[in-house]
Design a protein around this motif. Structure first.
Motif, PDB file in Angstrom:
ATOM      1  N   ALA A 151       0.698  -1.343  -0.037  1.00 32.54           N
ATOM      2  CA  ALA A 151      -0.154   0.062   0.179  1.00 32.54           C
ATOM      3  C   ALA A 151       0.771   1.297  -0.135  1.00 32.54           C
ATOM      4  O   ALA A 151       0.537   2.313  -0.226  1.00 32.54           O
ATOM      5  CB  ALA A 151      -0.842   0.080   1.152  1.00 32.54           C
ATOM      6  N   GLY A 152       2.070   1.051   0.178  1.00 32.88           N
ATOM      7  CA  GLY A 152       3.016   2.416   0.157  1.00 32.88           C
ATOM      8  C   GLY A 152       2.959   3.103   1.400  1.00 32.88           C
ATOM      9  O   GLY A 152       3.280   4.173   1.632  1.00 32.88           O
ATOM     10  N   ILE A 153       2.413   2.390   2.592  1.00 26.78           N
ATOM     11  CA  ILE A 153       2.219   3.088   3.865  1.00 26.78           C
ATOM     12  C   ILE A 153       3.199   2.439   5.023  1.00 26.78           C
ATOM     13  O   ILE A 153       3.117   1.199   5.134  1.00 26.78           O
ATOM     14  CB  ILE A 153       0.978   2.970   4.403  1.00 26.78           C
ATOM     15  N   PRO A 154       4.170   3.335   5.546  1.00 27.55           N
ATOM     16  CA  PRO A 154       5.031   2.581   6.473  1.00 27.55           C
ATOM     17  C   PRO A 154       4.339   2.624   7.898  1.00 27.55           C
ATOM     18  O   PRO A 154       4.474   2.931   8.832  1.00 27.55           O
ATOM     19  CB  PRO A 154       6.142   3.642   6.736  1.00 27.55           C
ATOM     20  N   LEU A 155       3.388   1.459   7.953  1.00 30.41           N
ATOM     21  CA  LEU A 155       2.425   1.283   9.081  1.00 30.41           C
ATOM     22  C   LEU A 155       3.443   0.808  10.254  1.00 30.41           C
ATOM     23  O   LEU A 155       4.071  -0.026   9.976  1.00 30.41           O
ATOM     24  CB  LEU A 155       1.500   0.364   8.729  1.00 30.41           C
ATOM     25  N   TRP A 156       2.923   1.232  11.411  1.00 29.67           N
ATOM     26  CA  TRP A 156       3.749   0.734  12.431  1.00 29.67           C
ATOM     27  C   TRP A 156       3.030  -0.544  13.088  1.00 29.67           C
ATOM     28  O   TRP A 156       1.934  -0.367  13.450  1.00 29.67           O
ATOM     29  CB  TRP A 156       4.014   1.771  13.626  1.00 29.67           C
ATOM     30  N   ILE A 157       3.737  -1.670  13.284  1.00 25.68           N
ATOM     31  CA  ILE A 157       2.958  -2.897  13.417  1.00 25.68           C
ATOM     32  C   ILE A 157       3.653  -3.102  15.051  1.00 25.68           C
ATOM     33  O   ILE A 157       4.889  -3.369  15.139  1.00 25.68           O
ATOM     34  CB  ILE A 157       3.441  -4.078  12.859  1.00 25.68           C
ATOM     35  N   ASN A 158       2.808  -3.407  15.925  1.00 24.87           N
ATOM     36  CA  ASN A 158       3.140  -3.696  17.462  1.00 24.87           C
ATOM     37  C   ASN A 158       2.651  -4.978  17.720  1.00 24.87           C
ATOM     38  O   ASN A 158       1.324  -5.202  17.768  1.00 24.87           O
ATOM     39  CB  ASN A 158       2.460  -2.760  18.394  1.00 24.87           C
ATOM     40  N   GLY A 159       3.430  -5.878  17.730  1.00 27.57           N
ATOM     41  CA  GLY A 159       2.970  -7.337  17.898  1.00 27.57           C
ATOM     42  C   GLY A 159       2.927  -7.970  19.205  1.00 27.57           C
ATOM     43  O   GLY A 159       3.972  -7.783  20.065  1.00 27.57           O
ATOM     44  N   ARG A 160       1.987  -8.319  19.770  1.00 26.02           N
ATOM     45  CA  ARG A 160       1.429  -8.397  21.032  1.00 26.02           C
ATOM     46  C   ARG A 160       1.353  -9.954  21.292  1.00 26.02           C
ATOM     47  O   ARG A 160       0.924 -10.874  20.436  1.00 26.02           O
ATOM     48  CB  ARG A 160       0.144  -7.671  21.516  1.00 26.02           C
ATOM     49  N   THR A 161       2.005 -10.347  22.378  1.00 21.01           N
ATOM     50  CA  THR A 161       1.917 -11.695  23.075  1.00 21.01           C
ATOM     51  C   THR A 161       1.093 -11.915  24.227  1.00 21.01           C
ATOM     52  O   THR A 161       1.478 -10.987  25.207  1.00 21.01           O
ATOM     53  CB  THR A 161       3.075 -12.535  22.893  1.00 21.01           C
ATOM     54  N   ASP A 162       0.364 -12.785  24.636  1.00 18.54           N
ATOM     55  CA  ASP A 162      -0.336 -12.824  25.870  1.00 18.54           C
ATOM     56  C   ASP A 162       0.087 -14.026  26.559  1.00 18.54           C
ATOM     57  O   ASP A 162      -0.444 -14.560  27.473  1.00 18.54           O
ATOM     58  CB  ASP A 162      -1.891 -13.014  25.464  1.00 18.54           C
ATOM     59  N   LEU A 163       1.044 -14.471  26.177  1.00 20.85           N
ATOM     60  CA  LEU A 163       1.765 -15.574  26.995  1.00 20.85           C
ATOM     61  C   LEU A 163       1.993 -15.576  28.328  1.00 20.85           C
ATOM     62  O   LEU A 163       1.679 -16.272  29.126  1.00 20.85           O
ATOM     63  CB  LEU A 163       3.114 -16.234  26.153  1.00 20.85           C
ATOM     64  N   PHE A 164       2.624 -14.393  28.720  1.00 23.06           N
ATOM     65  CA  PHE A 164       2.607 -14.053  30.243  1.00 23.06           C
ATOM     66  C   PHE A 164       1.330 -14.012  30.963  1.00 23.06           C
ATOM     67  O   PHE A 164       1.384 -14.455  32.202  1.00 23.06           O
ATOM     68  CB  PHE A 164       3.429 -12.847  30.447  1.00 23.06           C
ATOM     69  N   MET A 165       0.408 -13.375  30.278  1.00 25.87           N
ATOM     70  CA  MET A 165      -0.931 -13.380  30.971  1.00 25.87           C
ATOM     71  C   MET A 165      -1.661 -14.415  31.171  1.00 25.87           C
ATOM     72  O   MET A 165      -2.404 -14.762  32.181  1.00 25.87           O
ATOM     73  CB  MET A 165      -1.721 -12.347  29.893  1.00 25.87           C
ATOM     74  N   HIS A 166      -1.462 -15.430  30.163  1.00 27.06           N
ATOM     75  CA  HIS A 166      -2.241 -16.876  30.365  1.00 27.06           C
ATOM     76  C   HIS A 166      -1.404 -17.827  31.279  1.00 27.06           C
ATOM     77  O   HIS A 166      -1.980 -18.810  31.692  1.00 27.06           O
ATOM     78  CB  HIS A 166      -2.078 -17.428  28.845  1.00 27.06           C
ATOM     79  N   ALA A 167      -0.263 -17.464  31.504  1.00 26.92           N
ATOM     80  CA  ALA A 167       0.695 -18.557  32.263  1.00 26.92           C
ATOM     81  C   ALA A 167       0.376 -18.404  33.897  1.00 26.92           C
ATOM     82  O   ALA A 167       0.183 -17.275  34.382  1.00 26.92           O
ATOM     83  CB  ALA A 167       2.198 -18.151  32.211  1.00 26.92           C
ATOM     84  N   GLU A 168       0.411 -19.329  34.769  1.00 24.43           N
ATOM     85  CA  GLU A 168       0.311 -19.347  36.108  1.00 24.43           C
ATOM     86  C   GLU A 168       1.621 -18.674  36.610  1.00 24.43           C
ATOM     87  O   GLU A 168       1.411 -18.139  37.614  1.00 24.43           O
ATOM     88  CB  GLU A 168       0.041 -20.685  36.708  1.00 24.43           C
ATOM     89  N   ASP A 169       2.511 -19.280  36.037  1.00 22.92           N
ATOM     90  CA  ASP A 169       3.962 -18.552  36.433  1.00 22.92           C
ATOM     91  C   ASP A 169       4.789 -17.978  35.507  1.00 22.92           C
ATOM     92  O   ASP A 169       5.130 -18.586  34.312  1.00 22.92           O
ATOM     93  CB  ASP A 169       4.811 -19.603  36.976  1.00 22.92           C
TER      94      ASP A 169
END
Length: 253
Positions: free
Chosen positions: A144-162
């Protein structure tokens, strides 16, 4: 929004990430909150899925369709003259090209994409699946010719008991997102753990995003720990709700 303005705002967002360490992006949810944050001097903003949903009487975790989200985001972006990134959860079941096209058409110049797939029972994408989706977003933005900023998120810590027990897996995922074209990475739910923040900020060469509470947390601490980007998630809206209740309390019947 016209194409040239969108490109210029995307370029400005990239520049801001280089200028500020960390870059603080207040998380807004409507035109009023966006104007207020921009008026306070912030050079860029992000729209959070949770506060946006709350403001529209909907549920978070993709309780709105992509079209409904865009309808909510469009007036926010139009209300300010600064770059706006948008939390797009796990993509609302859209292919990357469709997600990028919809977002940039309303003037969004950054996005947050997470690995918990709410439209599929809340399952978590594998490391390679999430990286592949991010690579698709990067390719679509490039096309598209747009330098879109991509913030990649992970929920691994949130889902973990530890949380510390999944550190190695989380780092592998953060690095895979970086290699796939993410501009920053966002391991949620470790904002109060100095050791984990230091570990993840040292593991990648791109900015690490942390959630922060605008009252309870300290900006200098995040800077000292190497955090490169800060957003509030729903915590700014929660803090304002608490303040509103305190103000209104003496007037209640």
């Amino acid at each position: 929004m016209d194409f040239r303005t969108t490109v210029a705002r995307a370029q400005r967002l990239k520049q801001l990430h280089a200028e500020y360490k960390p870059l603080v992006l207040p998380t807004v949810w409507d035109a009023w909150s966006a104007r207020t944050a921009a008026g306070a001097g912030f050079p860029a903003l992000t729209v959070g899925s949770h506060p946006l949903a709350d403001s529209r009487g909907a549920e978070d975790h993709e309780g709105q369709t992509f079209e409904e989200v865009l309808a909510g985001v469009r007036p926010i972006i139009a209300a300010v003259d600064v770059p706006v990134s948008v939390d797009l959860e796990s993509g609302y079941g859209q292919e990357p090209a469709a997600l990028v096209a919809g977002l940039t058409e309303v003037g969004g110049v950054g996005l947050n994409i997470e690995d918990t797939v709410h439209s599929d029972g809340g399952r978590v994408r594998s490391t390679q699946e999430h990286a592949h989706y991010i690579a698709g977003l990067r390719a679509a933005a490039d096309d598209a010719g747009i330098p879109l900023w991509i913030n990649g998120r992970t929920d691994l810590f949130m889902h973990a008991e530890d949380a510390s027990g999944v550190l190695d897996e989380a780092i592998e995922r953060l690095r895979a997102m970086e290699q796939a074209g993410a501009d920053s990475v966002y391991p949620v739910s470790i904002q109060d753990d100095d050791d984990l923040l230091v570990a993840v900020t040292g593991a990648v060469a791109i900015p690490v995003n942390s959630t922060a509470h605008p009252v309870k947390h300290d900006l200098e601490r995040f800077r000292r720990l190497g955090v490169g980007r800060i957003t509030y998630g729903p915590l700014l809206q929660f803090a304002m709700a608490d303040a509103m209740k305190d103000m209104l309390g003496p007037w209640a019947p």
